[in-house]
Structures are given as structure tokens and as C-alpha cells.
Design an enzyme around this catalytic site. Structure first.
Site, PDB file in Angstrom:
ATOM      1  N   SER A 155       8.464  32.392 -25.011  1.00  0.00           N
ATOM      2  CA  SER A 155       7.070  31.999 -26.193  1.00  0.00           C
ATOM      3  C   SER A 155       6.722  32.738 -27.168  1.00  0.00           C
ATOM      4  O   SER A 155       6.486  34.075 -26.601  1.00  0.00           O
ATOM      5  CB  SER A 155       6.073  31.555 -25.618  1.00  0.00           C
ATOM      6  OG  SER A 155       4.049  31.579 -26.022  1.00  0.00           O
ATOM      7  N   HIS A 209       9.775  28.715 -27.605  1.00  0.00           N
ATOM      8  CA  HIS A 209       8.997  27.855 -27.285  1.00  0.00           C
ATOM      9  C   HIS A 209       8.059  28.157 -27.807  1.00  0.00           C
ATOM     10  O   HIS A 209       7.316  29.150 -28.545  1.00  0.00           O
ATOM     11  CB  HIS A 209       9.190  28.147 -25.982  1.00  0.00           C
ATOM     12  CG  HIS A 209       8.024  27.545 -25.398  1.00  0.00           C
ATOM     13  ND1 HIS A 209       7.971  25.484 -25.004  1.00  0.00           N
ATOM     14  CD2 HIS A 209       6.637  27.913 -24.967  1.00  0.00           C
ATOM     15  CE1 HIS A 209       6.672  25.643 -24.165  1.00  0.00           C
ATOM     16  NE2 HIS A 209       6.290  26.142 -24.460  1.00  0.00           N
ATOM     17  N   ASP A 265       3.924  27.650 -28.763  1.00  0.00           N
ATOM     18  CA  ASP A 265       2.788  26.811 -28.651  1.00  0.00           C
ATOM     19  C   ASP A 265       1.788  26.570 -29.697  1.00  0.00           C
ATOM     20  O   ASP A 265       1.522  27.472 -30.008  1.00  0.00           O
ATOM     21  CB  ASP A 265       2.262  27.781 -27.367  1.00  0.00           C
ATOM     22  CG  ASP A 265       3.189  27.930 -26.591  1.00  0.00           C
ATOM     23  OD1 ASP A 265       3.125  27.114 -25.954  1.00  0.00           O
ATOM     24  OD2 ASP A 265       2.749  29.551 -26.036  1.00  0.00           O
ATOM     25  N   MET A 279      -1.975  25.285 -30.713  1.00  0.00           N
ATOM     26  CA  MET A 279      -2.566  25.047 -30.108  1.00  0.00           C
ATOM     27  C   MET A 279      -3.963  24.375 -31.198  1.00  0.00           C
ATOM     28  O   MET A 279      -3.559  25.080 -32.541  1.00  0.00           O
ATOM     29  CB  MET A 279      -3.525  26.538 -29.834  1.00  0.00           C
ATOM     30  CG  MET A 279      -2.006  26.787 -28.181  1.00  0.00           C
ATOM     31  SD  MET A 279      -3.454  28.131 -27.775  1.00  0.00           S
ATOM     32  CE  MET A 279      -2.111  28.451 -26.504  1.00  0.00           C
ATOM     33  N   HIS A 313       5.409  22.871 -27.834  1.00  0.00           N
ATOM     34  CA  HIS A 313       4.725  22.491 -27.219  1.00  0.00           C
ATOM     35  C   HIS A 313       3.003  22.220 -28.129  1.00  0.00           C
ATOM     36  O   HIS A 313       1.785  22.833 -28.667  1.00  0.00           O
ATOM     37  CB  HIS A 313       4.313  24.009 -26.710  1.00  0.00           C
ATOM     38  CG  HIS A 313       3.568  23.666 -25.250  1.00  0.00           C
ATOM     39  ND1 HIS A 313       3.353  24.441 -24.105  1.00  0.00           N
ATOM     40  CD2 HIS A 313       2.937  22.357 -24.475  1.00  0.00           C
ATOM     41  CE1 HIS A 313       2.387  24.059 -23.216  1.00  0.00           C
ATOM     42  NE2 HIS A 313       2.181  23.055 -23.178  1.00  0.00           N
ATOM     43  N   MET A 355       0.128  21.196 -27.930  1.00  0.00           N
ATOM     44  CA  MET A 355      -1.969  21.349 -27.238  1.00  0.00           C
ATOM     45  C   MET A 355      -2.876  21.232 -28.044  1.00  0.00           C
ATOM     46  O   MET A 355      -3.681  21.647 -29.023  1.00  0.00           O
ATOM     47  CB  MET A 355      -2.002  22.968 -26.768  1.00  0.00           C
ATOM     48  CG  MET A 355      -1.379  23.019 -25.505  1.00  0.00           C
ATOM     49  SD  MET A 355      -0.906  24.430 -24.883  1.00  0.00           S
ATOM     50  CE  MET A 355       0.288  25.124 -26.209  1.00  0.00           C
ATOM     51  N   MET A 359       3.257  22.542 -16.440  1.00  0.00           N
ATOM     52  CA  MET A 359       2.634  23.742 -16.990  1.00  0.00           C
ATOM     53  C   MET A 359       1.862  24.231 -15.742  1.00  0.00           C
ATOM     54  O   MET A 359       1.060  23.769 -14.453  1.00  0.00           O
ATOM     55  CB  MET A 359       0.856  22.758 -17.544  1.00  0.00           C
ATOM     56  CG  MET A 359       1.544  22.773 -18.592  1.00  0.00           C
ATOM     57  SD  MET A 359       1.849  23.774 -19.828  1.00  0.00           S
ATOM     58  CE  MET A 359       0.949  25.374 -19.975  1.00  0.00           C
ATOM     59  N   GLY A 377      -3.518  27.463 -22.487  1.00  0.00           N
ATOM     60  CA  GLY A 377      -4.675  28.068 -23.537  1.00  0.00           C
ATOM     61  C   GLY A 377      -4.669  29.394 -23.791  1.00  0.00           C
ATOM     62  O   GLY A 377      -4.533  29.382 -25.056  1.00  0.00           O
ATOM     63  N   GLY A 420      -1.863  33.545 -22.896  1.00  0.00           N
ATOM     64  CA  GLY A 420      -0.518  33.816 -22.683  1.00  0.00           C
ATOM     65  C   GLY A 420      -1.506  34.822 -21.450  1.00  0.00           C
ATOM     66  O   GLY A 420      -2.630  34.765 -21.407  1.00  0.00           O
ATOM     67  N   ASP A 477       5.901  26.393 -17.564  1.00  0.00           N
ATOM     68  CA  ASP A 477       5.664  27.069 -18.078  1.00  0.00           C
ATOM     69  C   ASP A 477       4.825  27.596 -17.786  1.00  0.00           C
ATOM     70  O   ASP A 477       3.155  26.987 -17.519  1.00  0.00           O
ATOM     71  CB  ASP A 477       4.940  26.219 -19.851  1.00  0.00           C
ATOM     72  CG  ASP A 477       4.258  26.622 -20.898  1.00  0.00           C
ATOM     73  OD1 ASP A 477       4.598  28.411 -21.214  1.00  0.00           O
ATOM     74  OD2 ASP A 477       3.864  26.270 -21.935  1.00  0.00           O
ATOM     75  N   GLY A 482       3.071  32.093 -16.689  1.00  0.00           N
ATOM     76  CA  GLY A 482       3.142  33.093 -15.649  1.00  0.00           C
ATOM     77  C   GLY A 482       4.664  33.503 -15.323  1.00  0.00           C
ATOM     78  O   GLY A 482       4.644  34.049 -13.830  1.00  0.00           O
ATOM     79  N   SER A 532       3.823  36.589 -22.525  1.00  0.00           N
ATOM     80  CA  SER A 532       4.129  37.830 -22.304  1.00  0.00           C
ATOM     81  C   SER A 532       5.031  38.457 -21.009  1.00  0.00           C
ATOM     82  O   SER A 532       5.267  40.003 -20.582  1.00  0.00           O
ATOM     83  CB  SER A 532       3.139  37.609 -20.954  1.00  0.00           C
ATOM     84  OG  SER A 532       2.639  37.516 -20.166  1.00  0.00           O
TER      85      SER A 532
HETATM   86  C1  DX5 Z   1       0.576  28.731 -22.582  1.00  0.00           C
HETATM   87  C2  DX5 Z   1       1.079  28.162 -23.215  1.00  0.00           C
HETATM   88  C3  DX5 Z   1       2.517  29.336 -22.776  1.00  0.00           C
HETATM   89  C4  DX5 Z   1       1.739  30.426 -22.805  1.00  0.00           C
HETATM   90  C5  DX5 Z   1       3.162  31.572 -22.025  1.00  0.00           C
HETATM   91  O1  DX5 Z   1      -0.956  27.807 -23.108  1.00  0.00           O
HETATM   92  O2  DX5 Z   1       1.527  27.128 -22.891  1.00  0.00           O
HETATM   93  O3  DX5 Z   1       3.163  28.998 -23.302  1.00  0.00           O
HETATM   94  O4  DX5 Z   1       3.054  31.081 -23.726  1.00  0.00           O
HETATM   95  O5  DX5 Z   1       3.235  33.087 -21.781  1.00  0.00           O
HETATM   96  P1  DX5 Z   1       3.072  33.151 -20.336  1.00  0.00           P
HETATM   97  O6  DX5 Z   1       4.011  33.531 -20.070  1.00  0.00           O
HETATM   98  O7  DX5 Z   1       2.700  34.653 -20.996  1.00  0.00           O
HETATM   99  O8  DX5 Z   1       2.005  32.747 -19.809  1.00  0.00           O
HETATM  100 ZN    ZN Z   2       3.721  26.640 -23.833  1.00  0.00          ZN
END
Ligand code: DX5
Ligand code: ZN
Length: 228
Positions: free
Chosen positions: A10, A35, A37, A39, A68, A70, A142, A147, A149, A181, A183, A204
Site C-alpha cells: 500500500s 494496493h 487506499d 479515503m 481499496h 474506503m 481488515m 483510515g 497506516g 489489510d 499492521g 508501513s
Molecule cells: C488503512 C489501509 C491500509 C494501510 C495499511 O485503512 O486500508 O491498506 O495502508 O498500512 P499498514 O500496513 O501500515 O497497516
Molecule cells: Zn487498504
């Protein structure tokens, strides 16, 4: 088994000033798809990016792209993401709101030439969305509240991943994709795979200020038992 696991970076924590170079680096390091994201500041508090960034990633990479979404009212956005080259469009059960709307979105995304996937927030139980599995090829579980990373993976949610895998197996959906998705890091990726995930989002863990993206992807491959 672990060789069929795919890694999807991501770009949320990437350096957007050097986006093309960062994408080329992860592509060369052997990731499987991108991927992205999206938002909207309503479904989740932050605002991230829209079609322009997806188009820029499409121009920079030949890898498949999953968006993705959101966003509230995903049906209003799927056409424009199809037009800029998304391969898979992941919408949220919580944004669709019910089974009927989810089924309509699945059909609409397919009609646009994209693969639909369903994302489910931590509080949404398997029983709520299980009836949609036969119409899908991918669920995105999830393992954080969406929301942001850089949050910690909620290991209690790995049970849900195992339950989705068992439900897919019971329906003979043998090539079913279960994406995790949120952590995922080198130290917990193999627990995610053991739970039944075969597509791993890494934000991250890949784009951070401790390693280059290439080093970070190599570390994930090693954690999956692959030589690099
Ligand atoms: C958060 C996103 C994730 C996020 C993952 O809402 O959907 O895709 O970027 O980031 P990490 O891998 O750092 O948790
Ligand atoms: Zn995501």
C-alpha cells in the site's frame, strides 16, 4: 503453500514526491500487485487520493492494481476507477450497508470489467457477509480500524481469517483469495498466512524511514521462507 502468498504494497506511507521510483523499486523487489487506499473523509476521517494517483501508478507499473474504496456510496466512484485502470475494486460491506446493495455492487464492478472484492471492518462478523462468498473471489479482512497506516495488527482478528477460509473451503472455493489489510510486518506475516490469508497488504512495512522499499520487501520474502 507459502509460495502462493502474494504481497500487495500500500502506497499510503510512500514518498509521493518520488512515487514512480518507489513503485519501480517494489516491482523490482518482487511484489505481486499494488494496493491503493482511497479515503473520502466520510467513511473514514482522512482524505487520501483519488483517480489521478491511481492513473499515475497505472502509468508507472505493469502490476495489477487493486483500489481499496474506503468511501461512502462506492457505486458513485467505481466507473472512474475502472477508467483509470483498476483491476480489482474492493468495496466495504459497511459502506454498502446490506446484502442487496453488496450484490448490486458486485455485478456493477464486474460489468465495468473489474474484479470485485469485499472488505470487512473488525466489527463485521462472518455471519453478516457469508452469503456473499459464492459471488466473490476475494474478501479483504481488515485487521485494524481503517483510515490510517502504521497501526498494530489486531491478532484477535486472525480467527476471523481462519473462519472465512473454512467457509470458503466448505463451498469448494479452492482458489479463494483472503487478504489481510492492516499492521502486517515481517514478524507477524507468517501467522497471517497460517491463519489462512494468501494476499498480504503491507504499507508501513514496505514504505518507512528505516529501510529502502527493496530491503523491506526482501525482509517480507525471508519471513515467508523464501530466499531472495
Ligand atoms: C488503512 C489501509 C491500509 C494501510 C495499511 O485503512 O486500508 O491498506 O495502508 O498500512 P499498514 O500496513 O501500515 O497497516
Ligand atoms: Zn487498504
Amino acid at each position: 503453500m507459502k509460495h502462493s502468498v502474494r504481497i500487495a504494497p500500500s502506497i499510503l506511507t510512500a514518498d509521493f514526491g518520488q512515487l514512480t521510483g518507489q513503485i519501480h523499486a517494489v516491482e523490482a523487489a518482487g511484489v505481486d500487485l499494488m494496493h491503493l487506499d482511497v479515503m473520502d473523509a466520510h467513511f473514514v476521517p482522512p482524505l487520501s487520493f483519488g483517480t489521478e494517483v491511481v492513473a499515475a501508478v497505472r502509468a508507472a507499473s505493469s502490476l495489477p492494481i487493486e483500489v481499496h474504496l474506503m468511501v461512502e456510496r462506492p457505486s458513485e466512484h467505481i466507473k472512474s476507477f475502472a477508467q483509470v485502470g483498476a483491476d480489482t475494486q474492493i468495496f466495504h460491506y459497511e459502506a454498502a450497508g446490506d446484502m442487496k446493495t453488496s450484490e448490486m455492487l458486485i455485478t456493477q464492478i464486474r460489468e465495468l470489467g473489474c474484479e470485485p472484492a469485499l472488505a470487512v471492518n473488525p466489527e463485521t462478523d462472518l455471519e453478516t457477509f457469508e452469503g456473499l462468498l459464492p459471488q466473490l473471489t476475494q474478501i479483504t479482512v481488515m485487521t485494524i480500524q481503517p483510515g490510517w497506516g502504521g497501526q498494530n495488527l489486531r491478532e484477535d482478528l486472525l480467527e476471523k481469517v481462519s473462519a472465512v477460509r473454512a467457509a470458503a473451503n466448505a463451498l469448494n472455493l479452492n482458489d479463494f483469495t483472503i487478504e489481510i489489510d492492516g499492521g502486517v510486518k515481517a514478524h507477524n506475516i507468517s501467522r497471517c498466512v497460517d491463519a489462512g490469508a494468501n494476499l498480504i497488504v503491507a504499507g508501513s512495512a514496505v514504505f518507512n524511514d528505516q529501510q529502502t522499499p527493496a530491503e523491506a520487501v526482501a525482509e517480507l520474502h525471508v519471513a515467508l521462507g523464501r530466499s531472495t
